[in-house]
Design an enzyme around this catalytic site. Sequence first.
Site, PDB file in Angstrom:
ATOM      1  N   LYS A 149      13.786  -6.014   8.223  1.00 18.19           N
ATOM      2  CA  LYS A 149      13.633  -4.605   8.615  1.00 18.19           C
ATOM      3  C   LYS A 149      12.405  -4.400   9.511  1.00 18.19           C
ATOM      4  CE  LYS A 149      10.245  -3.673   5.496  1.00 18.19           C
ATOM      5  NZ  LYS A 149       9.038  -2.904   5.490  1.00 18.19           N
ATOM      6  N   ASN A 182       4.597  -1.536  12.155  1.00 16.00           N
ATOM      7  CA  ASN A 182       5.302  -2.255  13.215  1.00 16.00           C
ATOM      8  C   ASN A 182       5.882  -1.273  14.228  1.00 16.00           C
ATOM      9  OD1 ASN A 182       5.346  -5.188  12.283  1.00 16.00           O
ATOM     10  ND2 ASN A 182       6.061  -4.123  10.454  1.00 16.00           N
ATOM     11  N   PHE A 221      -1.167 -16.675  -1.570  1.00 18.61           N
ATOM     12  CA  PHE A 221      -1.758 -17.149  -2.832  1.00 18.61           C
ATOM     13  C   PHE A 221      -0.724 -17.546  -3.879  1.00 18.61           C
ATOM     14  CE2 PHE A 221      -5.070 -13.917  -1.416  1.00 18.61           C
ATOM     15  CZ  PHE A 221      -5.878 -14.881  -0.818  1.00 18.61           C
ATOM     16  N   LYS A 262       6.757  -8.743  -0.749  1.00 14.55           N
ATOM     17  CA  LYS A 262       7.787  -8.391   0.214  1.00 14.55           C
ATOM     18  C   LYS A 262       8.068  -9.511   1.195  1.00 14.55           C
ATOM     19  CE  LYS A 262       9.253  -3.863   1.102  1.00 14.55           C
ATOM     20  NZ  LYS A 262       8.902  -2.490   1.348  1.00 14.55           N
TER      21      LYS A 262
END
Lengths: 413, 413
Positions: free
Chosen positions: B272, B339, B119, B142
């Site tokens: 990361k 993750n 957005f 992020k």
Amino acid sequence: MGSLGPYQRKHKITVVGSGNWGCAIAKIVAENAASNSDIFEKKVEMWVFEETVEIPKDSPNYDPANPGPEKLTHVINRVHENVKYLPGIKLPANLHANPSLEDAVKDSTILVFNLPHQFIVKTCESIKGKILPYARGISCIKGVDVNEHGINLFSETIGKTLGIYCGALSGANIANEVAKEKWSETTVAYDPPHLDSKAPSLQPSPSGSQVDLVQFEHKDVSGNLSNVKLQALPSEYPPIDHNVLKQVFHRPYFHVRVVSDVAGVSISGALKNVVALAAGFVEGMGWGDNAKAAVMRVGLMEMVRFGDKFFGATIDQRTFTDESAGVADLITSSSGGRNFRCAKLSVERNQPIEQIEKDELNGQSLQGTLTAAEVNSFLKNQGQEEDFPLFTAVYRILQGTMQVAEIPSYIER
Amino acid sequence: MGSLGPYQRKHKITVVGSGNWGCAIAKIVAENAASNSDIFEKKVEMWVFEETVEIPKDSPNYDPANPGPEKLTHVINRVHENVKYLPGIKLPANLHANPSLEDAVKDSTILVFNLPHQFIVKTCESIKGKILPYARGISCIKGVDVNEHGINLFSETIGKTLGIYCGALSGANIANEVAKEKWSETTVAYDPPHLDSKAPSLQPSPSGSQVDLVQFEHKDVSGNLSNVKLQALPSEYPPIDHNVLKQVFHRPYFHVRVVSDVAGVSISGALKNVVALAAGFVEGMGWGDNAKAAVMRVGLMEMVRFGDKFFGATIDQRTFTDESAGVADLITSSSGGRNFRCAKLSVERNQPIEQIEKDELNGQSLQGTLTAAEVNSFLKNQGQEEDFPLFTAVYRILQGTMQVAEIPSYIER
């Protein structure tokens, strides 16, 4: 026999020590000696403190016809297993267990020290003058010796006692996992004075041939000057450099990076235990992964600051932040190491850590609590407690004069 | 009202976005605006995408007499809780939920962007020219936008679209834990061009007063030059510097370090996740804590190398190794992040990660798998796959063209 290339002589390697970490390292070194026969003698000596053992009945090497007891060196040389200190691991056949320290070290150019730190001085003194004067050492003994006045590296204690140069090996390694060939990494640090770049004075060597003898001023990590005489390696040998050391220790399951920062590698191995205590306290509080990562990061930065303040240019901050001996060992120790676990339990059970130590460690003791006290005594003496708020907080929590809940506000800046 | 000190005007802050992370940050900012009334307007605006909600029956704010439905902004302004996106957390009374984006941003000198990255462009375009021309931004979004040709920082997208300077905030932070005031750390990165050190051309400002307008050549992280016009902050305001930004975000439970490396902070937040996948694979194999720490260390070093190769001097390696946005976020993400968990399960269950994603994430998708593919496409295009063996291995494992067991030999060097 492999090709000698341009060199007439090969390096002989001896491992001094045969506990579980000693045997795990000796296994690696012997594997590498066998596969790099162009530069290493195939036979690797391992000094074993002789004792009498019985092979456990559940061992595949137990023989009902010969139940023992038997000398440990005989068992190792016969069945290639240290049944007492590293049971279940097959040691290479070219690793020779030797009960005579003097005999084990006498012809070796590379000495790997891997024994409990309280035996270093006595062991080195007993072979002083009985080793090759141009031998080089690597200390696998973790940590440093901190007292209120300064910090001594075990590698320097070894080097000074024997009159040789000694580097260090340290990393995120648990002996049993390395022995089982579970993949890990380590850091070897080695930075001898550049003998060849100085004007050498030719002196007769003990063996009669001419070798370089270099006398130079050596400043140890506490800044003390001393005169050290180092003998250059005779030119018949391949030079002992980062490349050769990698060939001594690197295996497909044990990845080695060789750096020059012996002090950084050694100090990391001690200070990370203090940080692991802090991580355990935070975990015990149930503050979550972010808080734990925060305390680890703050601890890592205090390690960097400690190196910077007390060792200055002799230390490289990247040893802490980039290497296995630094950040990776910190992560492992703060994940499931003994200091971490006991600190966590002491918060969860609301008991002093000494009680947890007694209940959980079967008579073994924590390294981190000792280091925290030693470091605090050193910092206090330097008037630097406030500049290392996490180290100071850990010490005070152990002393019962600070609460774990005070950590965030105490380290806030 | 606090003292204005030498300045006649205070900063007004607006948070653009009101999801769980948006509200957690808005809570912090509003707390700080209230307690630093010498430099900030007390009232903080938060733009809320208006929707109609019902207060859940188990909420303390549920009123059987007025069961709703009610507009979300009304609920927030009436009971000071975002019952839909951050239930159970009391928001400060000086935080004003505003359904009009244009109205929320119009007078603010500090704009905090905290909304889903898809957005960003649309939101910024709708307020282009309707904000103070000398406003400054901080992006809490992020990661980065990677494609085969280059890398775009969300902060730069915001800055370019609005014609303002925008920094970034990233760290080892989980929104709900921050909202609950569990202690954590974060990194704010801010490095605007030094307007005052350039010779300014005086131009009439939109509001009629004289302000400095500085036109300078700006090289973005992909090396593209563009002309950016930035307006200097009028001298009636306290300068927006590291110190002021610390006062915007730092709380006793949310420790802030302010650095200058916006690119490093942003790239860490993306890369990361790739490392966390690798850590999950290794954990799934049961290789132990040392192997996991090793893969994390190797990943951290590839992050450093990535920054060094593709961003050169504009990036500071210490952002990765020293800061919360770097090493700490890496540790958290490799401990229990999404993750990590999905990668671990994919090895344990011997299923493709897409299957795990479907079974475990309730329709949400993994960031790391997307980033791994984007980064690989970029590296391939640069002919650099071999220089980033861990990133490449993760991508190939996700593609099914490499086995997890091959990681150690593939990254060996």
